[in-house]
Design a protein around this motif. Structure first.
Motif, PDB file in Angstrom:
ATOM      1  N   THR A 570       0.827  -1.200   0.000  1.00 62.03           N
ATOM      2  CA  THR A 570       0.000   0.000   0.000  1.00 62.03           C
ATOM      3  C   THR A 570       0.867   1.258   0.000  1.00 62.03           C
ATOM      4  OG1 THR A 570      -1.721   1.195   1.230  1.00 62.03           O
ATOM      5  CG2 THR A 570      -0.138  -0.051   2.517  1.00 62.03           C
ATOM      6  N   THR A 571       0.354   2.303  -0.593  1.00 63.21           N
ATOM      7  CA  THR A 571       1.112   3.556  -0.742  1.00 63.21           C
ATOM      8  C   THR A 571       1.554   4.116   0.605  1.00 63.21           C
ATOM      9  OG1 THR A 571      -0.071   4.092  -2.768  1.00 63.21           O
ATOM     10  CG2 THR A 571       1.008   5.907  -1.626  1.00 63.21           C
ATOM     11  N   LYS A 572       0.680   4.052   1.602  1.00 60.75           N
ATOM     12  CA  LYS A 572       1.034   4.647   2.898  1.00 60.75           C
ATOM     13  C   LYS A 572       2.139   3.854   3.583  1.00 60.75           C
ATOM     14  CE  LYS A 572      -0.809   6.980   6.884  1.00 60.75           C
ATOM     15  NZ  LYS A 572      -1.994   7.488   7.588  1.00 60.75           N
ATOM     16  N   LEU A 573       2.171   2.534   3.377  1.00 62.19           N
ATOM     17  CA  LEU A 573       3.266   1.752   3.941  1.00 62.19           C
ATOM     18  C   LEU A 573       4.589   2.167   3.309  1.00 62.19           C
ATOM     19  CD1 LEU A 573       4.503  -0.475   5.640  1.00 62.19           C
ATOM     20  CD2 LEU A 573       3.816  -2.124   3.879  1.00 62.19           C
ATOM     21  N   LYS A 574       4.585   2.409   2.007  1.00 63.67           N
ATOM     22  CA  LYS A 574       5.816   2.855   1.353  1.00 63.67           C
ATOM     23  C   LYS A 574       6.229   4.241   1.851  1.00 63.67           C
ATOM     24  CE  LYS A 574       4.269   1.432  -2.814  1.00 63.67           C
ATOM     25  NZ  LYS A 574       4.237   1.123  -4.252  1.00 63.67           N
ATOM     26  N   SER A 575       5.249   5.055   2.220  1.00 58.20           N
ATOM     27  CA  SER A 575       5.575   6.358   2.820  1.00 58.20           C
ATOM     28  C   SER A 575       6.228   6.176   4.187  1.00 58.20           C
ATOM     29  CB  SER A 575       4.306   7.204   2.961  1.00 58.20           C
ATOM     30  OG  SER A 575       3.806   7.576   1.696  1.00 58.20           O
ATOM     31  N   LEU A 576       5.732   5.203   4.959  1.00 59.27           N
ATOM     32  CA  LEU A 576       6.349   4.916   6.254  1.00 59.27           C
ATOM     33  C   LEU A 576       7.779   4.417   6.066  1.00 59.27           C
ATOM     34  CD1 LEU A 576       6.225   4.606   9.336  1.00 59.27           C
ATOM     35  CD2 LEU A 576       5.163   2.342   8.993  1.00 59.27           C
ATOM     36  N   ILE A 577       8.005   3.601   5.042  1.00 59.42           N
ATOM     37  CA  ILE A 577       9.359   3.133   4.743  1.00 59.42           C
ATOM     38  C   ILE A 577      10.266   4.324   4.438  1.00 59.42           C
ATOM     39  CG2 ILE A 577      10.748   1.879   3.045  1.00 59.42           C
ATOM     40  CD1 ILE A 577       8.486  -0.175   2.877  1.00 59.42           C
ATOM     41  N   ARG A 578       9.758   5.295   3.698  1.00 66.82           N
ATOM     42  CA  ARG A 578      10.549   6.505   3.419  1.00 66.82           C
ATOM     43  C   ARG A 578      10.946   7.206   4.716  1.00 66.82           C
ATOM     44  NH1 ARG A 578       6.867   7.078  -1.066  1.00 66.82           N
ATOM     45  NH2 ARG A 578       8.027   6.912  -3.013  1.00 66.82           N
ATOM     46  N   LEU A 579       9.985   7.298   5.633  1.00 73.36           N
ATOM     47  CA  LEU A 579      10.254   7.965   6.908  1.00 73.36           C
ATOM     48  C   LEU A 579      11.340   7.233   7.690  1.00 73.36           C
ATOM     49  CD1 LEU A 579       9.005  10.421   8.487  1.00 73.36           C
ATOM     50  CD2 LEU A 579       7.783   8.719   9.841  1.00 73.36           C
ATOM     51  N   ILE A 580      11.272   5.908   7.707  1.00 78.81           N
ATOM     52  CA  ILE A 580      12.272   5.105   8.412  1.00 78.81           C
ATOM     53  C   ILE A 580      13.640   5.265   7.752  1.00 78.81           C
ATOM     54  CG2 ILE A 580      12.970   2.759   9.012  1.00 78.81           C
ATOM     55  CD1 ILE A 580      10.649   3.802  10.674  1.00 78.81           C
ATOM     56  N   LYS A 581      13.676   5.272   6.437  1.00 81.26           N
ATOM     57  CA  LYS A 581      14.947   5.431   5.726  1.00 81.26           C
ATOM     58  C   LYS A 581      15.547   6.812   5.991  1.00 81.26           C
ATOM     59  CE  LYS A 581      15.041   4.005   1.409  1.00 81.26           C
ATOM     60  NZ  LYS A 581      14.590   3.735   0.034  1.00 81.26           N
ATOM     61  N   HIS A 582      14.697   7.821   6.053  1.00 78.21           N
ATOM     62  CA  HIS A 582      15.186   9.170   6.355  1.00 78.21           C
ATOM     63  C   HIS A 582      15.762   9.211   7.772  1.00 78.21           C
ATOM     64  CE1 HIS A 582      15.528  13.494   6.380  1.00 78.21           C
ATOM     65  NE2 HIS A 582      14.752  13.569   7.434  1.00 78.21           N
ATOM     66  N   TRP A 583      15.072   8.580   8.709  1.00 78.26           N
ATOM     67  CA  TRP A 583      15.582   8.489  10.082  1.00 78.26           C
ATOM     68  C   TRP A 583      16.946   7.799  10.097  1.00 78.26           C
ATOM     69  CZ3 TRP A 583      16.373   3.869  12.921  1.00 78.26           C
ATOM     70  CH2 TRP A 583      16.706   4.047  14.260  1.00 78.26           C
ATOM     71  N   TYR A 584      17.069   6.717   9.373  1.00 78.24           N
ATOM     72  CA  TYR A 584      18.324   5.961   9.281  1.00 78.24           C
ATOM     73  C   TYR A 584      19.436   6.825   8.697  1.00 78.24           C
ATOM     74  CZ  TYR A 584      21.496   2.233   7.593  1.00 78.24           C
ATOM     75  OH  TYR A 584      22.586   1.443   7.317  1.00 78.24           O
ATOM     76  N   LYS A 585      19.131   7.534   7.599  1.00 76.40           N
ATOM     77  CA  LYS A 585      20.143   8.363   6.937  1.00 76.40           C
ATOM     78  C   LYS A 585      20.602   9.498   7.843  1.00 76.40           C
ATOM     79  CE  LYS A 585      19.909   9.576   2.666  1.00 76.40           C
ATOM     80  NZ  LYS A 585      19.408  10.159   1.397  1.00 76.40           N
ATOM     81  N   GLN A 586      19.680  10.078   8.616  1.00 73.60           N
ATOM     82  CA  GLN A 586      20.060  11.142   9.537  1.00 73.60           C
ATOM     83  C   GLN A 586      21.058  10.641  10.573  1.00 73.60           C
ATOM     84  OE1 GLN A 586      16.549  13.066  11.291  1.00 73.60           O
ATOM     85  NE2 GLN A 586      17.114  14.856  10.116  1.00 73.60           N
ATOM     86  N   TYR A 587      20.788   9.463  11.111  1.00 72.54           N
ATOM     87  CA  TYR A 587      21.713   8.922  12.102  1.00 72.54           C
ATOM     88  C   TYR A 587      23.053   8.558  11.455  1.00 72.54           C
ATOM     89  CZ  TYR A 587      24.020   5.986  15.477  1.00 72.54           C
ATOM     90  OH  TYR A 587      24.964   5.461  16.323  1.00 72.54           O
ATOM     91  N   GLU A 588      22.984   8.002  10.262  1.00 72.64           N
ATOM     92  CA  GLU A 588      24.204   7.619   9.550  1.00 72.64           C
ATOM     93  C   GLU A 588      25.122   8.825   9.359  1.00 72.64           C
ATOM     94  OE1 GLU A 588      25.036   4.596   5.841  1.00 72.64           O
ATOM     95  OE2 GLU A 588      23.518   6.166   5.570  1.00 72.64           O
ATOM     96  N   ARG A 589      24.528   9.994   9.067  1.00 65.79           N
ATOM     97  CA  ARG A 589      25.324  11.199   8.842  1.00 65.79           C
ATOM     98  C   ARG A 589      25.952  11.728  10.127  1.00 65.79           C
ATOM     99  NH1 ARG A 589      21.174  12.934   5.248  1.00 65.79           N
ATOM    100  NH2 ARG A 589      20.298  14.222   6.891  1.00 65.79           N
ATOM    101  N   LYS A 590      25.243  11.571  11.233  1.00 67.03           N
ATOM    102  CA  LYS A 590      25.740  12.183  12.472  1.00 67.03           C
ATOM    103  C   LYS A 590      26.615  11.238  13.296  1.00 67.03           C
ATOM    104  CE  LYS A 590      22.301  11.264  16.075  1.00 67.03           C
ATOM    105  NZ  LYS A 590      21.343  11.859  17.016  1.00 67.03           N
ATOM    106  N   MET A 591      26.812  10.003  12.817  1.00 65.62           N
ATOM    107  CA  MET A 591      27.645   9.047  13.552  1.00 65.62           C
ATOM    108  C   MET A 591      29.030   9.626  13.815  1.00 65.62           C
ATOM    109  SD  MET A 591      26.836   5.322  11.882  1.00 65.62           S
ATOM    110  CE  MET A 591      28.248   4.609  12.720  1.00 65.62           C
ATOM    111  N   LYS A 592      29.461   9.565  15.054  1.00 63.03           N
ATOM    112  CA  LYS A 592      30.764  10.104  15.423  1.00 63.03           C
ATOM    113  C   LYS A 592      31.846   9.028  15.403  1.00 63.03           C
ATOM    114  CE  LYS A 592      28.804  13.848  18.151  1.00 63.03           C
ATOM    115  NZ  LYS A 592      28.678  14.492  19.481  1.00 63.03           N
ATOM    116  N   GLN A 593      31.439   7.779  15.415  1.00 66.11           N
ATOM    117  CA  GLN A 593      32.404   6.696  15.342  1.00 66.11           C
ATOM    118  C   GLN A 593      32.138   5.879  14.084  1.00 66.11           C
ATOM    119  OE1 GLN A 593      31.577   3.372  18.111  1.00 66.11           O
ATOM    120  NE2 GLN A 593      29.988   4.660  18.998  1.00 66.11           N
ATOM    121  N   LYS A 594      33.208   5.386  13.477  1.00 66.57           N
ATOM    122  CA  LYS A 594      33.049   4.572  12.288  1.00 66.57           C
ATOM    123  C   LYS A 594      32.575   3.192  12.691  1.00 66.57           C
ATOM    124  CE  LYS A 594      36.410   6.889   9.316  1.00 66.57           C
ATOM    125  NZ  LYS A 594      37.619   6.730   8.485  1.00 66.57           N
TER     126      LYS A 594
END
Length: 753
Positions: A570-594
């Motif tokens: 369903t379209t809304k589930l794919k929107s939720l996936i986008r939100l989760i991926k954005h959350w993941y990418k934000q954390y990935e960028r701010k990681m202070k340790q490799k």
């Protein structure tokens, strides 16, 4: 107020030395001190005046750092002398008969973002006689008159004090001048370092009583402004200098708007959301800030470090501001103060520099990926709007990707192997664009090319790097004919599995990043209503058992199944996936340790599982879905998740293999398209880092409802068993079933189904 206003002596203490030299009365502005003084400009060295005329626009990205250090950053010795002069004024006022109980330094001077030459500053005088906010409004003019007279009673200050609608003292030393605005203010913090909710309730009530304009009492929170900026690295403040210098080059064209503070906050926001590293590329930073300025109708920036949504009064102030016409940039110390209203005046100039040949001299020109609204502070009821506004790709983006994919697919089929025995059996679009879960920012595309010469898993393992090299050579030979620009990304592997490159063409609005992967056509011609060939899985499992092969190594052969598993949702589930991926990418960028984070695909599957088990409806609450996925991430040590949509427990070899897979160390998340691919990975990835981030996010306004209510996660089991999927219990030797043996193992290892 008492009789101290008329009772003080007109003569200051004799012999008092201020420790600073007066800069004279000429050129001192009568308004807020943020304009460079003409006399300071006239005394600049010729080389610096020349650069001032040519502007920062002629500076290449590689020279920005040098430009800041050479022409924008103040001399340290000059700043020390300025500090001594300001401290002298502070001491003079604290020791006077004027009831100043405390002094705070604000403006660019207090925030340590002073530009070389002439810059602004504020000296906030917290008055002992002010008991509430409205006292400041009632007595401020009278106090300013008194302070002006007091300072002018000293011979050394007579020519440096100027009074218009503000009281300004010019503090000058060789090479630097600060136009210091003096501001009598009420101290709402008193003896506390952090404001409580009652401070902001009192602020709102006082503003209503006296009809104060928004932000009128923001000077009362100068100490908090100092604390807010103090924690940021020096390099970020250097970037702020660059942004302010750019603004000043246009200041003569614009109405005299107090935009400097707004630009400082916007620069901080860009760094927080897109970088958070103490060492960063200055060109990427300035591009990110200009990108934000160029979209003022979306700009809504705020922090919850001093106030938040918990108190009802403060919540109403915040919601009013967030629903106001944009741009909105809230002072992190005063929720009534939107300092960003006039950022829209800079849009055209920001685009001019952003698209200039000097700053945009790379392909593509990298910048921090920053949304104009902070995700963490988005209220739960605005999450759907956040996705639609900032994560959902528009038709232009999707059309761009389609054109780019068509170009490369046509090249692969018609040009790449026409002088070879190798034939392209088919090409499949993979990745997030194929699944319908692509994010708005970043144009990337995956293409899987199935080749006739790759006729087994082993041949794919041993030969794919040869075809990667062949495709690269053909692209390089063909790019001039097709009027393409192709920039290849160097692989760190001697035998690369993927060809990564950036494509630019006259038919594309922007460059597109590609991953092209050669593959073995294990599934054959897959029909939309058919199940995969059992032989493909049997061969894969046998190879997996007989050789040293990592799970999921041949997952690209099953791209169609991976795509179909997500694309049909369903379209809304794919929107939720986008939100989760954005959350993941934000954390990935701010990681202070490799560290090696779990693959994004694992988060996609976790989101599908959460929805299947907890909702299953087309219309669900996005905040509840988001909270459920984070809850599963937090419980990663318990996860055992799989699907039987493409493979199942019916055939003996597959049943044994799957039972072995789900006994692995958790988390276990099996790829529904390829059973050897455990994207949970046990200890392979650093799930604990994602879990820590997820715990922090539970305090986000995303999950707050009302005063203290919290969004609750769906009830979702963290473990699946063969029985939960409707699998029969098969008898084994010694009277113990396979399912029972797994349950016994789980009990012995401390894990439960």
């Amino acid at each position: 107020m008492g009789n101290w206003l008329t009772g003080w002596s007109s003569e200051g203490p004799s012999g008092y030395s201020s420790g600073w030299s007066s800069g004279g009365s000429s050129g001192v502005p009568s308004g807020p001190a943020h304009k460079r003084e003409e006399s300071i400009q006239a005394n600049r060295p010729p080389s610096e005046k020349c650069l001032k005329q040519t502007g920062v626009f002629s500076v290449t990205p590689q020279k920005l750092e040098e430009y800041i250090q050479a022409y924008l950053k103040p001399n340290e010795e000059s700043l020390k002398q300025i500090d001594q002069a300001v401290d002298a004024i502070s001491e003079l006022l604290l020791c006077s008969e004027i009831p100043v109980m405390k002094v705070a330094k604000g403006g660019s001077y207090g925030r340590e973002t002073v530009l070389r030459g002439c810059s602004d500053g504020t000296l906030v005088l917290f008055m002992d006689c002010f008991q509430q906010f409205q006292d400041q409004k009632k007595y401020q003019v009278e106090l300013l008159d008194t302070i002006e007279q007091w300072l002018k009673s000293y011979e050394k200050y007579k020519k440096s004090v100027n009074r218009g609608h503000a009281l300004v003292v010019q503090v000058s030393v060789p090479g630097q001048s600060i136009l210091l605005q003096l501001l009598p203010a009420f101290n709402p913090l008193r003896f506390s370092e952090n404001p409580s909710s009652c401070v902001y309730r009192d602020l709102k009530q006082s503003m209503d009583r006296v009809g104060a304009s928004p932000g009128e009492f923001s000077g009362c929170f100068t100490t908090l402004q100092q604390q807010f900026f103090k924690k940021y690295p020096r390099r970020l403040k250097d970037l702020i200098l660059l942004v302010k210098h750019w603004y000043e080059q246009y200041q003569e064209k614009l109405p005299p708007q107090p935009l400097l503070y707004a630009l400082e906050l916007l620069t901080v926001y860009a760094w927080e959301q897109g970088c958070q590293a103490e060492e960063f590329n200055m060109a990427q930073g300035i591009r990110a800030v200009l990108q934000l300025i160029s979209q003022p109708t979306n700009l809504c920036v705020y922090w919850t470090v001093n106030y938040n949504f918990e108190d009802k009064t403060v919540q109403n102030i915040l919601l009013y501001q967030l629903n106001s016409p944009r741009p909105v940039i809230l002072d992190p110390t005063d929720p009534t103060n939107n300092v960003g209203k006039d950022v829209r005046l800079l849009t055209e100039e920001a685009l001019t520099w952003l698209n200039s040949s000097s700053l945009n001299n790379e392909l593509p020109a990298p910048y921090w990926d920053v949304l104009p609204v902070p995700f963490f502070n988005t209220p739960s009821h605005l999450l759907d709007k956040f996705i639609d506004d900032f994560l959902q790709p528009n038709k232009a983006f999707l059309g761009q990707i389609k054109r780019a994919v068509d170009m490369i697919c046509s090249f692969l089929k018609n040009n790449c192997f026409r002088y070879s025995d190798t034939k392209v059996l088919k090409t499949i679009k993979g990745g997030s664009t194929a699944k319908g879960t692509a994010l708005k920012q970043g144009s990337d595309a995956d293409i899987i090319v199935f080749l006739s010469s790759l006729d087994s898993y082993n041949s794919l393992k041993t030969k794919r790097h040869l075809f990667v090299q062949e495709i690269r050579e053909q692209l390089e030979a063909c790019k001039q004919k097709h009027e393409w620009e192709v920039n290849f990304e160097m692989s760190k592997w001697k035998t690369p599995r993927v060809l990564s490159f950036t494509l630019k063409s006259k038919t594309l609005d922007e460059s597109v990043e590609f991953d092209v992967l050669p593959a073995y056509n294990a599934l054959g011609q897959l029909q939309s209503d058919s199940t995969p060939r059992p032989k493909a899985y049997k061969e894969l499992i046998e190879l997996y058992a007989s050789q040293d092969i990592k799970g999921g190594e041949f997952s690209i052969c099953f791209t169609e199944l991976q795509r179909n598993f997500i694309e049909t949702r369903t379209t809304k589930l794919k929107s939720l996936i986008r939100l989760i991926k954005h959350w993941y990418k934000q954390y990935e960028r701010k990681m202070k340790q490799k560290a090696s984070l779990p693959p994004k695909y694992a988060l996609e599957l976790l989101t599908v599982y959460a929805w299947e088990q907890g909702s299953g409806t087309d219309d669900f609450d996005t905040a509840e879905g988001f909270r459920t996925v984070l809850d599963l991430v937090i419980k990663y040590r318990q996860l055992c998740i799989f699907w039987t949509i493409n493979y199942n427990f019916e055939e003996e070899h597959m049943r044994k293999f799957l039972l072995t897979q789900i006994q692995k160390k958790r988390p276990v998340i099996l790829d529904p398209a390829e059973p050897t691919g455990d994207v949970g990975g046990g200890d392979r990835w650093c799930w604990h880092l994602l879990a820590e981030e997820a715990k922090e996010w539970l305090s986000s306004p995303c999950f707050q409802v009302g005063k203290k209510g919290l969004v609750q996660p769906w009830k979702v089991p963290v473990v699946q068993t063969p029985g939960s999927c409707g699998v029969q219990i098969y008898p084994t030797v010694r009277g113990v079933t396979q399912l029972e043996s797994i349950q016994l193992w789980s009990e012995n290892s401390g894990r439960s189904f």
